[in-house]
Write an enzyme that holds these catalytic residues in place. Sequence first.
Site, short mmCIF file in Angstrom:
data_model
loop_
_atom_site.label_atom_id
_atom_site.label_comp_id
_atom_site.label_asym_id
_atom_site.label_seq_id
_atom_site.Cartn_x
_atom_site.Cartn_y
_atom_site.Cartn_z
CG HIS A 164 65.92 50.23 26.55
ND1 HIS A 164 66.26 50.11 27.87
CD2 HIS A 164 66.60 51.32 26.11
CE1 HIS A 164 67.09 51.06 28.21
NE2 HIS A 164 67.32 51.82 27.15
NE ARG A 209 58.87 46.73 34.73
CZ ARG A 209 60.09 46.42 35.13
NH1 ARG A 209 61.15 46.87 34.49
NH2 ARG A 209 60.28 45.66 36.19
CB ALA A 212 72.03 53.99 27.16
#
Length: 277
Positions: A63, A168, A52
Amino acid sequence: MSYRYQRRYTGPLQAVIFDWAGTVVDFGSFAPTQVLIDAFAGFDIEVSLAEARIPMGLAKWDHIQALGRLPAVAARWQARFGRAMSDADVDALYAAFIPLQIERVGDYSALIPGALECIATLRQRGLKIGSCSGYPRVVMDALLPISAAAGYAPDWVVATDDLPAGGRPGPWMALENLIRLGASDVAACVKVDDTVPGIDEGLAAGMWTVGLSASGNEVGLSHAQWSALTPAEQAACARPAAAKLQQAGAHYVLASIAELPAVLDAIEQRLANGERP
């Protein structure tokens, strides 16, 4: 004959832009990782804490997608569902993740030791305090009052879904901070982060960058776990994290935010000498 005018900023620093988890709050950056593990578990997919942490720093939808593309996780997904993870699956995981993150972000919101003192020192120097995060706005809106009650309220906050261009590793959140804070030059700004995408963000924006090794995602220990180590053990744990941030291009790498003020002196001296980030 043509002449090209070149202007080089040599003045003092004007703003510092901080990440959140692993940088100012949540020593070890547990809120994003633990909740992601629980979101995947809801789909009967086991994800380790180490897995993770690998894409940390990205926007949370990104993510989840990156986590699902890790070979071991992708193999588990294939075995469970008989197909590769799709964008629709990422949407479903994200929809499960967000309520959990909103509910539990406060459980991991303790300020990192030295953060308040550091921010107070920066404000005494006349610096503006910006911030940005891989969290979406709904999570930031849950975290901000908790943080303010603990004494930390930055001058501006940009969430990863606030801007059309995204988050990002692009420069947009950092540059939005510069605009909102009224800084006159990217070289007058410092981006502080504990992840490689966060360092990439600051570099892409043309700012000075400071990586944090011990308090962040790369080491991944709670403050109690970190404090229980001997100095030699701490150095050994932080070394790979520091190397990763340095390889990403961070101008400086520190253990935590508590060490930041002295580095700002060094950056201002480099500016006065005519250096750019």
